[in-house]
Design a protein around this motif. Structure first.
Motif, PDB file in Angstrom:
ATOM      1  N   MET A   1    -103.341 -17.468 -25.314  1.00  0.00           N
ATOM      2  CA  MET A   1    -103.233 -18.821 -24.775  1.00  0.00           C
ATOM      3  C   MET A   1    -103.652 -18.802 -23.310  1.00  0.00           C
ATOM      4  O   MET A   1    -103.166 -18.003 -22.522  1.00  0.00           O
ATOM      5  CB  MET A   1    -101.803 -19.326 -24.917  1.00  0.00           C
ATOM      6  N   ALA A   2    -104.586 -19.696 -22.919  1.00  0.00           N
ATOM      7  CA  ALA A   2    -105.109 -19.724 -21.562  1.00  0.00           C
ATOM      8  C   ALA A   2    -104.034 -20.171 -20.578  1.00  0.00           C
ATOM      9  O   ALA A   2    -103.261 -21.082 -20.855  1.00  0.00           O
ATOM     10  CB  ALA A   2    -106.308 -20.665 -21.500  1.00  0.00           C
ATOM     11  N   ARG A   3    -103.995 -19.507 -19.426  1.00  0.00           N
ATOM     12  CA  ARG A   3    -103.055 -19.853 -18.358  1.00  0.00           C
ATOM     13  C   ARG A   3    -103.841 -20.502 -17.219  1.00  0.00           C
ATOM     14  O   ARG A   3    -104.793 -19.931 -16.703  1.00  0.00           O
ATOM     15  CB  ARG A   3    -102.320 -18.613 -17.855  1.00  0.00           C
ATOM     16  N   VAL A   4    -103.411 -21.709 -16.863  1.00  0.00           N
ATOM     17  CA  VAL A   4    -104.124 -22.498 -15.867  1.00  0.00           C
ATOM     18  C   VAL A   4    -103.181 -22.849 -14.728  1.00  0.00           C
ATOM     19  O   VAL A   4    -102.036 -23.250 -14.962  1.00  0.00           O
ATOM     20  CB  VAL A   4    -104.688 -23.794 -16.483  1.00  0.00           C
ATOM     21  N   LEU A   5    -103.673 -22.715 -13.497  1.00  0.00           N
ATOM     22  CA  LEU A   5    -102.939 -23.179 -12.326  1.00  0.00           C
ATOM     23  C   LEU A   5    -103.617 -24.436 -11.816  1.00  0.00           C
ATOM     24  O   LEU A   5    -104.811 -24.438 -11.514  1.00  0.00           O
ATOM     25  CB  LEU A   5    -102.942 -22.120 -11.230  1.00  0.00           C
ATOM     26  N   VAL A   6    -102.860 -25.515 -11.734  1.00  0.00           N
ATOM     27  CA  VAL A   6    -103.336 -26.757 -11.126  1.00  0.00           C
ATOM     28  C   VAL A   6    -102.619 -26.905  -9.788  1.00  0.00           C
ATOM     29  O   VAL A   6    -101.391 -26.986  -9.751  1.00  0.00           O
ATOM     30  CB  VAL A   6    -103.055 -27.976 -12.026  1.00  0.00           C
ATOM     31  N   VAL A   7    -103.368 -26.919  -8.716  1.00  0.00           N
ATOM     32  CA  VAL A   7    -102.783 -27.087  -7.383  1.00  0.00           C
ATOM     33  C   VAL A   7    -102.886 -28.560  -7.014  1.00  0.00           C
ATOM     34  O   VAL A   7    -103.985 -29.089  -6.835  1.00  0.00           O
ATOM     35  CB  VAL A   7    -103.497 -26.212  -6.341  1.00  0.00           C
ATOM     36  N   GLY A   8    -101.734 -29.220  -6.936  1.00  0.00           N
ATOM     37  CA  GLY A   8    -101.699 -30.650  -6.643  1.00  0.00           C
ATOM     38  C   GLY A   8    -101.147 -31.430  -7.820  1.00  0.00           C
ATOM     39  O   GLY A   8    -101.734 -31.423  -8.903  1.00  0.00           O
ATOM     40  N   GLY A   9    -100.009 -32.089  -7.593  1.00  0.00           N
ATOM     41  CA  GLY A   9     -99.359 -32.836  -8.658  1.00  0.00           C
ATOM     42  C   GLY A   9     -99.531 -34.329  -8.516  1.00  0.00           C
ATOM     43  O   GLY A   9     -98.592 -35.088  -8.795  1.00  0.00           O
ATOM     44  N   GLY A  10    -100.702 -34.776  -8.113  1.00  0.00           N
ATOM     45  CA  GLY A  10    -100.991 -36.204  -8.019  1.00  0.00           C
ATOM     46  C   GLY A  10    -101.511 -36.740  -9.337  1.00  0.00           C
ATOM     47  O   GLY A  10    -101.310 -36.160 -10.406  1.00  0.00           O
ATOM     48  N   ILE A  11    -102.231 -37.858  -9.271  1.00  0.00           N
ATOM     49  CA  ILE A  11    -102.740 -38.502 -10.487  1.00  0.00           C
ATOM     50  C   ILE A  11    -103.704 -37.572 -11.223  1.00  0.00           C
ATOM     51  O   ILE A  11    -103.576 -37.342 -12.424  1.00  0.00           O
ATOM     52  CB  ILE A  11    -103.440 -39.825 -10.147  1.00  0.00           C
ATOM     53  N   ALA A  12    -104.668 -36.993 -10.508  1.00  0.00           N
ATOM     54  CA  ALA A  12    -105.652 -36.123 -11.160  1.00  0.00           C
ATOM     55  C   ALA A  12    -104.989 -34.865 -11.715  1.00  0.00           C
ATOM     56  O   ALA A  12    -105.209 -34.487 -12.872  1.00  0.00           O
ATOM     57  CB  ALA A  12    -106.755 -35.752 -10.167  1.00  0.00           C
ATOM     58  N   GLY A  13    -104.170 -34.193 -10.891  1.00  0.00           N
ATOM     59  CA  GLY A  13    -103.563 -32.943 -11.321  1.00  0.00           C
ATOM     60  C   GLY A  13    -102.616 -33.108 -12.490  1.00  0.00           C
ATOM     61  O   GLY A  13    -102.669 -32.350 -13.463  1.00  0.00           O
ATOM     62  N   ASP A  14    -101.726 -34.095 -12.425  1.00  0.00           N
ATOM     63  CA  ASP A  14    -100.773 -34.290 -13.516  1.00  0.00           C
ATOM     64  C   ASP A  14    -101.459 -34.786 -14.779  1.00  0.00           C
ATOM     65  O   ASP A  14    -101.022 -34.477 -15.894  1.00  0.00           O
ATOM     66  CB  ASP A  14     -99.670 -35.257 -13.087  1.00  0.00           C
ATOM     67  N   SER A  15    -102.528 -35.566 -14.640  1.00  0.00           N
ATOM     68  CA  SER A  15    -103.271 -36.008 -15.826  1.00  0.00           C
ATOM     69  C   SER A  15    -103.897 -34.816 -16.536  1.00  0.00           C
ATOM     70  O   SER A  15    -103.804 -34.687 -17.764  1.00  0.00           O
ATOM     71  CB  SER A  15    -104.357 -37.012 -15.433  1.00  0.00           C
ATOM     72  N   LEU A  16    -104.550 -33.942 -15.772  1.00  0.00           N
ATOM     73  CA  LEU A  16    -105.164 -32.766 -16.383  1.00  0.00           C
ATOM     74  C   LEU A  16    -104.112 -31.869 -17.006  1.00  0.00           C
ATOM     75  O   LEU A  16    -104.291 -31.354 -18.119  1.00  0.00           O
ATOM     76  CB  LEU A  16    -105.962 -31.988 -15.335  1.00  0.00           C
ATOM     77  N   ALA A  17    -103.005 -31.648 -16.302  1.00  0.00           N
ATOM     78  CA  ALA A  17    -101.937 -30.802 -16.835  1.00  0.00           C
ATOM     79  C   ALA A  17    -101.424 -31.354 -18.161  1.00  0.00           C
ATOM     80  O   ALA A  17    -101.203 -30.600 -19.126  1.00  0.00           O
ATOM     81  CB  ALA A  17    -100.800 -30.702 -15.820  1.00  0.00           C
ATOM     82  N   LEU A  18    -101.223 -32.664 -18.219  1.00  0.00           N
ATOM     83  CA  LEU A  18    -100.763 -33.302 -19.447  1.00  0.00           C
ATOM     84  C   LEU A  18    -101.741 -33.067 -20.593  1.00  0.00           C
ATOM     85  O   LEU A  18    -101.347 -32.681 -21.707  1.00  0.00           O
ATOM     86  CB  LEU A  18    -100.596 -34.802 -19.187  1.00  0.00           C
ATOM     87  N   MET A  19    -103.033 -33.244 -20.324  1.00  0.00           N
ATOM     88  CA  MET A  19    -104.046 -33.113 -21.372  1.00  0.00           C
ATOM     89  C   MET A  19    -104.184 -31.672 -21.848  1.00  0.00           C
ATOM     90  O   MET A  19    -104.250 -31.412 -23.057  1.00  0.00           O
ATOM     91  CB  MET A  19    -105.389 -33.647 -20.858  1.00  0.00           C
ATOM     92  N   LEU A  20    -104.234 -30.731 -20.901  1.00  0.00           N
ATOM     93  CA  LEU A  20    -104.368 -29.335 -21.299  1.00  0.00           C
ATOM     94  C   LEU A  20    -103.098 -28.846 -21.986  1.00  0.00           C
ATOM     95  O   LEU A  20    -103.158 -28.059 -22.940  1.00  0.00           O
ATOM     96  CB  LEU A  20    -104.679 -28.468 -20.081  1.00  0.00           C
ATOM     97  N   GLY A  21    -101.945 -29.295 -21.516  1.00  0.00           N
ATOM     98  CA  GLY A  21    -100.693 -28.924 -22.164  1.00  0.00           C
ATOM     99  C   GLY A  21    -100.655 -29.394 -23.605  1.00  0.00           C
ATOM    100  O   GLY A  21    -100.208 -28.665 -24.502  1.00  0.00           O
ATOM    101  N   ARG A  22    -101.124 -30.598 -23.860  1.00  0.00           N
ATOM    102  CA  ARG A  22    -101.167 -31.116 -25.223  1.00  0.00           C
ATOM    103  C   ARG A  22    -102.125 -30.302 -26.097  1.00  0.00           C
ATOM    104  O   ARG A  22    -101.939 -30.228 -27.316  1.00  0.00           O
ATOM    105  CB  ARG A  22    -101.597 -32.576 -25.219  1.00  0.00           C
ATOM    106  N   ALA A  23    -103.133 -29.710 -25.458  1.00  0.00           N
ATOM    107  CA  ALA A  23    -104.106 -28.909 -26.205  1.00  0.00           C
ATOM    108  C   ALA A  23    -103.620 -27.485 -26.437  1.00  0.00           C
ATOM    109  O   ALA A  23    -104.338 -26.672 -27.020  1.00  0.00           O
ATOM    110  CB  ALA A  23    -105.444 -28.885 -25.463  1.00  0.00           C
ATOM    111  N   GLY A  24    -102.413 -27.164 -25.959  1.00  0.00           N
ATOM    112  CA  GLY A  24    -101.840 -25.855 -26.211  1.00  0.00           C
ATOM    113  C   GLY A  24    -101.993 -24.853 -25.092  1.00  0.00           C
ATOM    114  O   GLY A  24    -101.598 -23.691 -25.254  1.00  0.00           O
TER     115      GLY A  24
END
Length: 404
Positions: free
Chosen positions: A1-24
């Motif tokens: 399972m890929a491990r990703v670090l997103v630096v920044g919890g704003g609109i862009a960062g949290d949106s990407l985190a949500l989408m990638l998290g849903r993808a596993g």
């Protein structure tokens, strides 16, 4: 399972985190603020904002947080209306949308939607990024270090990730000559009501004071003025003193706003800049949102670009296998090909946009108000609609040329 670090919890960062998290994927979000950020002005739900939130199943939650809107009005120091643009103007395509919510509510909706694959670390950011044979070693400010398959910099126009990986901010920053302060004003007995209107008072010398509806019992305040530089972020007193000097002779409710700014928990002040970069990725590090392409709030498309950019990057990444490192450049290429035209369009501010926001002279203020009225005259409506149809997602006509 890929491990990703997103630096920044704003609109862009949290949106990407949500989408990638849903993808596993396993996602860590490092946000330097001690808690989810609040504050910010309203977000227009037209175009990409609505589309992406609908794709995520979050549109009903966003629609439940709408702030009632009547339109925008340009006023003099006695609050007499020089021009107004109701939300019905241009078939709902004017400066203010019927569907607007506060950025703080949109951020909360995205944050709360994060699933079990997403972990937030508040009060944290990165101090170094080092390539390894299999990924990127992130050294955190807290003193810990971890290796990730991918690092995403979504930490805003003053991005730490961009500075570490792509060089100093001045290499990528294009100042637009204006700065903007914003904060929330709690209504008290005697506070003049807005009745749903976004009120804008311009003063000579490229100064603008605005109040627009917020949550019940609150108003969102903006102060715009001409400058490319500001006192250091940590020197709050110097920043308040700058506002006091700049707006000392401006009428309407300006004195009330200056006093309230010092008490506001969500007070923020920044310059209007654009970020322009030839590439948004380097190795296994990629930039997203304002970190990569800030178009400035003057574009009116910052949140739309953040949401669409997150969706585009997530789609490109989930279509690759991170276990095969050679696939990452292809994913980044897909991401950039899709987003570059949108970003280029958003960064091309209409002629006169700066002057319409903050006219230089009293004559310019009057001419700007005349232009706002003239745009809505019956003979010009078809021309304006055609012009809007050729811009990215119907950019509002607020950037129409002004003779200021």
């Amino acid at each position: 399972m890929a491990r990703v670090l997103v630096v920044g919890g704003g609109i862009a960062g949290d949106s990407l985190a949500l989408m990638l998290g849903r993808a596993g994927w396993t996602v860590t979000v490092a946000e330097i603020a001690p808690a989810p950020r609040t504050g910010g002005q309203t977000v227009d739900l037209r175009g990409d904002c609505r589309d992406v939130l609908d794709e995520l199943g979050l549109l009903p939650a966003a629609l439940a947080c709408l702030v009632p809107q009547a339109g925008a009005a340009w006023i003099d120091a006695d609050e007499r209306r020089l021009a107004e643009m109701p939300v019905t103007a241009f078939d709902g395509g004017g400066l203010v949308s019927r569907e607007e919510l506060l950025r703080t509510d949109l951020a909360r909706i995205l944050h709360e939607a994060a699933g079990p694959n997403v972990t937030h670390r508040f009060g944290e950011t990165v101090d170094a990024l080092e390539d390894t044979p299999d990924g990127v070693l992130a050294r955190f400010r807290s003193g810990t270090a971890e290796e990730f398959d991918l690092v995403v910099g979504a930490d805003g126009a003053h991005s730490r990730v961009r500075a570490l990986r792509f060089g100093p901010e001045e290499h990528h920053r294009k100042p637009l000559g204006l700065a903007h302060a914003w904060f929330t004003l709690p209504e008290r007995p005697g506070t003049p009501p807005l009745d749903g209107w976004f009120l804008i008072h311009n003063a000579p010398g490229r100064r603008s004071v605005a109040a627009r509806p917020g949550r019940p019992g609150e108003q969102e305040i903006g102060l715009t003025f001409a400058t490319d530089t500001l006192p250091p972020r940590q020197d709050r007193e110097a920043r308040f003193a700058l506002l006091d000097r700049t707006f000392a002779d401006v009428g309407w409710r300006t004195a009330e706003f200056l006093a309230a700014a010092r008490q506001a928990e969500d007070f923020a002040l920044d310059t209007f800049d654009q970020i322009r970069m030839p590439s948004w990725h380097d190795g296994r590090v990629v930039l997203l949102g304002d970190s990569a392409w800030c178009a400035s709030p003057l574009s009116g498309l910052g949140t739309a670009l953040a949401l669409r950019g997150a969706a585009t990057l997530a789609t490109a990444l989930t279509a690759t296998a991170l276990t095969a490192p050679g696939h990452l450049p292809a994913a980044f290429a897909v991401f950039e090909r899709a987003m570059r035209p949108r970003v280029t369009s958003a960064q091309q501010l209409p002629p006169g946009r700066l002057a319409s926001v903050a006219p230089e002279t009293a004559l310019g203020i009057r001419l700007n108000a005349f232009a706002m009225r003239a745009l809505q005259a019956r003979p010009l409506r078809p021309l304006v609609r055609r012009a809007m149809a050729t811009t990215e997602h119907g950019r509002t006509p607020s950037g129409t040329p002004s003779a200021a």
